[in-house]
Design a protein around this motif. Structure first.
Motif, short mmCIF file in Angstrom:
data_model
loop_
_atom_site.label_atom_id
_atom_site.label_comp_id
_atom_site.label_asym_id
_atom_site.label_seq_id
_atom_site.Cartn_x
_atom_site.Cartn_y
_atom_site.Cartn_z
N UNK A 1 -3.65 -1.68 -3.00
CA UNK A 1 -4.99 -1.40 -2.51
C UNK A 1 -5.20 0.08 -2.21
N UNK A 2 -4.12 0.79 -1.93
CA UNK A 2 -4.19 2.22 -1.62
C UNK A 2 -2.89 2.87 -2.09
N UNK A 3 -2.79 4.20 -2.01
CA UNK A 3 -1.57 4.87 -2.48
C UNK A 3 -0.30 4.38 -1.80
N UNK A 4 -0.36 4.07 -0.51
CA UNK A 4 0.83 3.60 0.20
C UNK A 4 1.28 2.24 -0.32
N UNK A 5 0.32 1.35 -0.54
CA UNK A 5 0.65 0.02 -1.06
C UNK A 5 1.21 0.10 -2.47
N UNK A 6 0.67 1.00 -3.29
CA UNK A 6 1.20 1.18 -4.63
C UNK A 6 2.63 1.72 -4.57
N UNK A 7 2.86 2.68 -3.69
CA UNK A 7 4.21 3.23 -3.56
C UNK A 7 5.21 2.15 -3.18
N UNK A 8 4.83 1.28 -2.25
CA UNK A 8 5.74 0.21 -1.83
C UNK A 8 6.00 -0.76 -2.98
N UNK A 9 4.96 -1.07 -3.76
CA UNK A 9 5.12 -1.99 -4.88
C UNK A 9 6.04 -1.42 -5.94
N UNK A 10 5.93 -0.12 -6.21
CA UNK A 10 6.81 0.52 -7.19
C UNK A 10 8.25 0.52 -6.71
N UNK B 1 4.61 11.71 2.03
CA UNK B 1 5.02 10.83 3.12
C UNK B 1 4.94 9.35 2.77
N UNK B 2 3.86 8.86 2.12
CA UNK B 2 3.85 7.44 1.74
C UNK B 2 4.99 7.07 0.79
N UNK B 3 5.37 7.99 -0.08
CA UNK B 3 6.46 7.72 -1.00
C UNK B 3 7.79 7.61 -0.25
N UNK B 4 8.01 8.49 0.69
CA UNK B 4 9.25 8.46 1.47
C UNK B 4 9.32 7.19 2.32
N UNK B 5 8.19 6.83 2.94
CA UNK B 5 8.19 5.61 3.75
C UNK B 5 8.47 4.38 2.89
N UNK B 6 7.87 4.34 1.71
CA UNK B 6 8.09 3.20 0.82
C UNK B 6 9.55 3.12 0.37
N UNK B 7 10.15 4.27 0.07
CA UNK B 7 11.55 4.28 -0.35
C UNK B 7 12.46 3.80 0.78
#
Length: 355
Positions: free
Chosen positions: A227-236, A144-150
């Motif tokens: 700072x967390x997996x969601x933030x990393x996903x958004x940065x990538x 889910x964090x990856x999909x939200x970031x995409x």
């Protein structure tokens, strides 16, 4: 030609829904967290949503600093259709921007846009933490964090099933390897345009990720942290977006009128091509049997990259078919005369493609 055009426009609605399914959905809807309480915090989140949208549509981190956008950054309401909110924590503001008004404002500012037809990305996301190593698969909570970031960065992301065979291939060695061969082999079943490999690690309470992206013969790479997996996903996803955009966005003054021919046309392909070329002011100039000639506003490199997404291949000039009977030309006048035989034999120095 006019008979062909009338037939196309009369039947286009039958397949338009299918063609639009490949576009990035929700491109003009932006969600941003609200930092604080009250109207001022919501206004700040709405302004941030505008910045996010500009980056989505241009792929240029510096675009929001354009002086012509200063007023809209302060108050984007003139191009907003609706503002809502989603319950938290944290509370999130949901902004629906008007596509037409937004595009006009950005083009008036001299910015070129990245259309909604974007390369689909298959993401191999390997997570290494204190709990062990795992491959993120479609349907898992960690997806889910990856999909939200995409979605936040305007990228069409797909995730693998992460079955046993894929877990054996998508290990740290292959994720970080320069040769994408093994990953590409297991990626074929998903039919994506690009392959993204990310090795995410939790180090000293922070998250870091090394990523590689393969699209065609090109390779991009980089690193990101959060700072967390969601933030990393958004940065990538932000990094990937800014690397991809230059392939499809032409800077002001870098484009011009380009002639192009496409072989093997039929009604479904006509509709698909119209969608692919929607951002380039395409004008249909001539029909020679199943060969259509267009005039578009783009650079040749940009046009090649965009048509590659539609799985068209470029045809060398020596393989071009001989001209057939010309049916007519497209124009605003219903009494426009057909193209003369001499026009059919005029040399063509544009780009040629085939399905």
């Amino acid at each position: 030609m006019r008979l062909f055009t009338t037939w196309v426009m009369g039947c286009l609605w039958l397949i338009a829904g299918a063609a639009q399914a490949e576009n990035v959905s929700g491109l003009y809807q932006v969600r941003e967290p609200v930092a604080g309480q009250g109207a001022e915090a919501r206004a700040a989140a709405t302004s941030q949503a505008f910045d996010t949208l500009v980056l989505r549509l241009t792929g240029d981190p510096k675009a929001v600093q354009n002086p012509a956008l200063a007023a809209l950054r302060k108050d984007p309401q003139p191009i907003v259709n609706q503002v809502g909110s989603d319950a938290g924590p944290p509370e999130t503001v949901r902004v629906e921007f008007d596509p037409g008004s937004t595009e006009r404002a950005l083009r008036k500012a001299g910015l070129s846009l990245w259309g909604s037809n974007r390369p689909s990305i298959l993401g191999w996301w390997l997570v290494e933490s204190v709990d062990g190593t795992s491959l993120v698969g479609d349907g898992q909570p960690s997806a889910q964090p990856l999909r939200r970031a995409a979605r936040h960065r305007g990228l069409p992301l797909r995730l693998p099933l992460a079955d046993l065979q894929e877990q054996l291939v998508a290990d740290a060695k292959h994720i970080e390897a320069k040769d994408p061969g093994p990953l590409r082999e297991v990626s074929q079943r998903y039919g994506a345009d690009a392959v993204l490999a990310v090795h995410a690690q939790e180090i000293d309470g922070k998250w870091q990720g090394k990523w590689q992206l393969w699209l065609g013969e090109g390779r991009e790479q980089g690193s990101a942290e959060g700072a967390d997996p969601a933030a990393l996903a958004d940065a990538v996803m932000l990094a990937v977006s800014t690397r991809l955009a230059p392939r499809y966005v032409t800077r002001p003054g870098a484009s011009g009128q380009v002639q192009m021919q496409v072989q093997g046309m039929n009604l479904p392909r006509y509709a698909e091509l119209a969608r692919v070329l929607e951002s380039y002011g395409a004008q249909l100039k001539r029909v020679d049997g199943d060969v259509l000639t267009y005039s578009v506003t783009a650079s040749r490199e940009q046009l090649r990259a965009q048509l590659a997404l539609a799985k068209l291949r470029e045809v060398p000039a020596e393989q071009a078919p001989a001209p057939q009977v010309i049916l007519g030309s497209v124009g605003t006048s219903t009494n426009e005369p057909p193209v003369s035989p001499a026009a059919a034999t005029e040399p063509f120095d544009g780009l040629r493609f085939s399905w």
